[in-house]
Write a protein that holds these residues in place. Structure first.
Motif, PDB file in Angstrom:
ATOM      1  N   TYR A 405       0.831  -1.208   0.000  1.00  0.00           N
ATOM      2  CA  TYR A 405       0.000   0.000   0.000  1.00  0.00           C
ATOM      3  C   TYR A 405       0.868   1.263   0.000  1.00  0.00           C
ATOM      4  O   TYR A 405       0.503   2.302  -0.589  1.00  0.00           O
ATOM      5  CB  TYR A 405      -0.920   0.006   1.215  1.00  0.00           C
ATOM      6  CG  TYR A 405      -1.962  -1.094   1.205  1.00  0.00           C
ATOM      7  CD1 TYR A 405      -2.507  -1.566   0.013  1.00  0.00           C
ATOM      8  CD2 TYR A 405      -2.424  -1.649   2.404  1.00  0.00           C
ATOM      9  CE1 TYR A 405      -3.460  -2.572   0.015  1.00  0.00           C
ATOM     10  CE2 TYR A 405      -3.382  -2.654   2.407  1.00  0.00           C
ATOM     11  CZ  TYR A 405      -3.894  -3.116   1.215  1.00  0.00           C
ATOM     12  OH  TYR A 405      -4.844  -4.098   1.216  1.00  0.00           O
ATOM     13  N   ASP A 408       2.010   3.235  -3.278  1.00  0.00           N
ATOM     14  CA  ASP A 408       1.109   4.211  -3.892  1.00  0.00           C
ATOM     15  C   ASP A 408       1.073   5.513  -3.117  1.00  0.00           C
ATOM     16  O   ASP A 408       0.279   6.410  -3.446  1.00  0.00           O
ATOM     17  CB  ASP A 408      -0.305   3.636  -3.980  1.00  0.00           C
ATOM     18  CG  ASP A 408      -0.370   2.417  -4.890  1.00  0.00           C
ATOM     19  OD1 ASP A 408       0.473   2.318  -5.784  1.00  0.00           O
ATOM     20  OD2 ASP A 408      -1.260   1.572  -4.680  1.00  0.00           O
ATOM     21  N   LEU A 415      -2.926   4.575   5.310  1.00  0.00           N
ATOM     22  CA  LEU A 415      -2.355   3.223   5.272  1.00  0.00           C
ATOM     23  C   LEU A 415      -3.010   2.315   6.306  1.00  0.00           C
ATOM     24  O   LEU A 415      -3.323   1.145   6.036  1.00  0.00           O
ATOM     25  CB  LEU A 415      -0.842   3.296   5.507  1.00  0.00           C
ATOM     26  CG  LEU A 415      -0.015   3.996   4.415  1.00  0.00           C
ATOM     27  CD1 LEU A 415       1.444   4.070   4.835  1.00  0.00           C
ATOM     28  CD2 LEU A 415      -0.153   3.260   3.088  1.00  0.00           C
ATOM     29  N   ARG A 418      -6.504   1.234   5.153  1.00  0.00           N
ATOM     30  CA  ARG A 418      -6.468   0.169   4.165  1.00  0.00           C
ATOM     31  C   ARG A 418      -6.089  -1.179   4.822  1.00  0.00           C
ATOM     32  O   ARG A 418      -6.620  -2.231   4.463  1.00  0.00           O
ATOM     33  CB  ARG A 418      -5.481   0.525   3.051  1.00  0.00           C
ATOM     34  CG  ARG A 418      -5.859   1.793   2.287  1.00  0.00           C
ATOM     35  CD  ARG A 418      -4.908   2.070   1.135  1.00  0.00           C
ATOM     36  NE  ARG A 418      -5.107   1.092   0.052  1.00  0.00           N
ATOM     37  CZ  ARG A 418      -4.413   1.103  -1.091  1.00  0.00           C
ATOM     38  NH1 ARG A 418      -3.476   2.049  -1.290  1.00  0.00           N
ATOM     39  NH2 ARG A 418      -4.625   0.211  -2.020  1.00  0.00           N
TER      40      ARG A 418
END
Length: 568
Positions: A405, A408, A415, A418
């Motif tokens: 992650y 990106d 973070l 996610r």
């Protein structure tokens, strides 16, 4: 009244007897007494006739009431009375007087004879009644004796039954006490064997449990080739027990133990009795427990208990082996994931990881540090709930997902958000906590975010300590949609940030807040120059005062990030 009768012949004696009977009846003497008087008088007169001579019978009543009748037989010659013995008797009347019939001659004698027969019949009737009464009492006594004998027999039987019951109760009590002792021993031995997951420790404890009460010697042979005693090949009986999975006994005479196969004496290999009990598992025996008896032989109940103990010991050994395998795999996996920390100008990072001393020794604590494409450095520390291989695998997946992650871009809060979604869909029943800090080169501001994790602790160049207690997000993976926010704090050169897991600061008896306060005190007491030159040593110095106890229930993870001061 007084009458004197002279007796020289049997006829005179008969008349005297008749006259006495009539006079006794006239004076109310009972028939039984009359009969007794006549019988005694007849015997006396017969004796007088035998002696010969002339005799006198004197019948006399005393007083005016004439209630007593005296009968006296004396010789007629007064000079001979001193030589010949006299006879005297007295009867008392208790009935009404009867008129005496004075007729003499054959008629009088006949009437007297009939009267004597009546008296005799009366006496016989009395005698019959007495005999019947005697017989009744004899029968009653016999029945009583029979009852007494039966009662004695019942008492003897009851006594024997009571003694047998007492003996049975004593035997049952002894058996119950023996069974209770064996059960207590099994419970205590099971607790000792299962208190450790160290295979060598379990094997070492077995002799201490059994010697000397249940065995003189104890040998443990494990079928994987790891003989846990001085090098010696297993005996033939032990080899048979390992191959068949059935306990074997070998001695000079058969053991007769329940559930144990008797082998010939040669099966012992030592010339002494041996009991070889396999250590069973659902797959195959792990090995054999070989015992020699504490005396001449084993009690059958003790042998049954020893077989059960071997089963429990086998379970403990099997668990210890599985634990060792899982621990080795988890430690290998975890240390493979603990990669080297990156080096960045102006920023130094030091990390420490200590596994728990209880349980599997491997948990879900992890740390990582890596660069993002924009040059920022991400430092993260986290904790997956639980211990063991599963927690270590999940920790590796979270670490890999975070790195993916971060490619990106995204802030620490994004973070973590996610990661929360990833964990919830991947493992709905597993949770984690984490804190992420982002450092930008040349930027004095630190951006950080936390999800259910203990707050970071910041030490500024002046030595003061601040707990970054901004509101964190909830734990990762819980069934709740959340957007975890970012927080910023100024971190001037010379500052040090401490990221850690709860194993460093939390204690069951005290909670987590006192531990965070102690961490701040120790961090604030570190020397500034040492932080700039020996950050690894400072990380080590932080652990010792906070982990003074050697026993830990949880993993410990520490990550120190130091911003170099100007001129460092």
């Amino acid at each position: 009244m007084k009458r004197v009768l002279h007796i020289t012949s049997p006829t005179d004696a008969a008349l005297a007897r008749v006259t006495t009977a009539r006079l006794a009846a006239a004076h109310g003497v009972p028939a039984l007494e009359r009969t007794r008087l006549a019988t005694e008088l007849s015997a006396q007169l017969r004796e007088c006739l035998t002696k010969g001579g002339s005799w006198r019978l004197i019948l006399e009543t005393d007083g005016t009431e004439e209630r007593a009748l005296h009968a006296v037989v004396v010789p007629s010659d007064p000079e001979r009375s001193a030589v010949r013995a006299s006879w005297r008797t007295t009867v008392t009347s208790t009935e009404a007087a009867v008129a005496a019939d004075g007729a003499d001659g054959p008629t009088g004698l006949a009437e007297a004879l009939l009267g004597a027969d009546e008296d005799t019949a009366l006496v016989l009737e009395k005698l019959r009644q007495q005999e019947e009464l005697t017989e009744f009492h004899r029968e009653e006594l016999h029945q009583t004796n029979q009852g007494v004998l039966a009662l004695h027999a019942e008492l003897d039987a009851a006594g024997r039954a009571q003694r047998e019951a007492f003996a049975a109760e004593r035997h049952a009590r002894e058996e119950a006490e023996s069974a209770r002792r064996r059960l207590r021993f099994l419970a205590d031995a099971s607790a000792v064997l299962t208190s450790s997951l160290n295979l060598d420790a379990i094997v070492r404890r077995l002799p201490g449990l059994l010697v000397p009460e249940y065995a003189r010697t104890v040998d443990v042979w494990l079928s994987d080739g790891e003989d846990r005693r001085p090098s010696e090949a297993p005996t033939p009986a032990a080899a048979i027990a390992a191959r068949t999975g059935r306990p074997q006994y070998s001695g000079a005479t058969p053991g007769g133990l329940p559930g144990v196969v008797d082998q010939p004496p040669s099966g012992s290999g030592h010339g002494r009795p041996l009991l070889c009990i396999p250590l069973p598992t659902p797959r195959a025996p792990l090995g054999v427990l070989t015992l020699t008896p504490p005396g001449d032989r084993w009690d059958p109940d003790d042998a049954v208990m020893l077989i059960e103990l071997a089963r429990r010991a086998s379970t403990a050994i099997d668990h210890a082996r599985r634990y060792e395998v899982n621990r080795d795999i988890a430690e290998t996996l975890q240390r493979a994931l603990m990669t080297d920390l990156p080096t960045t100008p102006g920023l130094r990072i030091a990390a420490r990881y200590l596994p728990a001393t209880h349980g599997l020794n491997v948990g879900g604590d992890w740390y990582d540090a890596f660069r993002q494409p924009d040059g920022s450095l991400i430092a993260v520390i986290g904790d997956v709930t639980g211990h063991g291989l599963r927690a270590a695998v999940m920790m590796g997946q979270l670490r890999t997902a975070l790195r993916a992650y971060a490619v990106d871009g995204g802030s620490p809060g994004q973070l973590l958000t996610r990661l929360h979604t990833f964990l919830h869909h991947l493992q709905p029943d597993l949770y984690a906590t984490a804190v992420i800090a982002r450092f930008r080169p040349g930027d004095p501001e630190l951006t950080w975010a936390a999800a259910g994790h203990p707050p970071p602790v910041l030490r500024t160049p002046d030595g003061r300590v601040h707990t970054l207690a901004a509101k964190p997000g909830a734990m990762l993976g819980i069934p709740l949609k959340q957007d975890i926010g970012d927080h910023t704090v100024r971190m001037p050169p010379g500052s040090t940030l401490a990221l850690y897991t709860d194993g460093l600061v939390e204690r069951r008896a005290q909670g987590i807040d006192p531990g965070i306060a102690r961490l701040g005190d120790v961090l604030g007491g570190l020397d500034a120059d040492r932080l700039a030159t020996d950050l690894d040593g400072c990380a080590e110095g932080l652990l010792h005062p906070l982990l003074s106890d050697s026993e830990r229930d949880d993993d410990v993870c520490l990550l120190l990030c130091h911003i170099a001061a100007d001129g460092d």
